[in-house]
Design an enzyme around this catalytic site. Sequence first.
Site, PDB file in Angstrom:
ATOM      1  N   ARG A  46      10.532   0.893  10.489  1.00 31.78           N
ATOM      2  CA  ARG A  46       9.493  -0.138  10.357  1.00 31.78           C
ATOM      3  C   ARG A  46      10.101  -1.420  10.904  1.00 31.78           C
ATOM      4  NH1 ARG A  46       6.522  -4.003   9.798  1.00 31.78           N
ATOM      5  NH2 ARG A  46       4.776  -4.181   8.380  1.00 31.78           N
ATOM      6  N   GLU A  54      -3.570  -2.737  12.025  1.00 29.65           N
ATOM      7  CA  GLU A  54      -3.734  -1.318  11.708  1.00 29.65           C
ATOM      8  C   GLU A  54      -4.522  -0.645  12.828  1.00 29.65           C
ATOM      9  OE1 GLU A  54      -2.242   0.103   9.158  1.00 29.65           O
ATOM     10  OE2 GLU A  54      -1.482  -1.820   8.442  1.00 29.65           O
ATOM     11  N   ARG A  88      11.324   3.980   4.668  1.00 30.78           N
ATOM     12  CA  ARG A  88      11.506   3.652   6.086  1.00 30.78           C
ATOM     13  C   ARG A  88      12.627   2.637   6.240  1.00 30.78           C
ATOM     14  NH1 ARG A  88       5.448   1.676   7.268  1.00 30.78           N
ATOM     15  NH2 ARG A  88       6.127   0.353   5.560  1.00 30.78           N
TER      16      ARG A  88
END
Length: 153
Positions: A46, A54, A88
């Site tokens: 990330r 998004e 992540r």
Amino acid sequence: MRKYIPLVLFIFSWPVLCADIHGRVVRVLDGDTIEVMDSRKAVRIRLVNIDAPEKKQDYGRWSTDMMKSLVAGKTVTVTYFQRDRYGRILGQVYAPDGMNVNQFMVRAGAAWVYEQYNTDPVLPVLQNEARQQKRGLWSDADPVPPWIWRHRK
């Protein structure tokens, strides 16, 4: 004097706290998340300090395509310090030519500075430039940051 001991230990342990991954990008999930091959295992990264639209949000696919054009199939370097609550790696990604991908995405108007968590003092400057130049998502009169968009959904 004793109150400075933790600070001194932290400063000298800094190189130990950060790590690098060198690997090929095997998947671009969206404008701020990629998977990198590290020792025969795909690791989810990330991009730290930024938040891209998004996929179903305005500019989401465009942001994802921008990330693909920068790193898909290429060998990148990821410098990281920690993981997020989803496991992540939160990392700074560098393209093969050394370009800071996190900063590029903000400069191009393909991502916002994630102000709540930002630790990079350059990013707000790049975001202001992108906004003034109406680059990417800033060409929209009133772009909705992803953290607000997610909250509405």
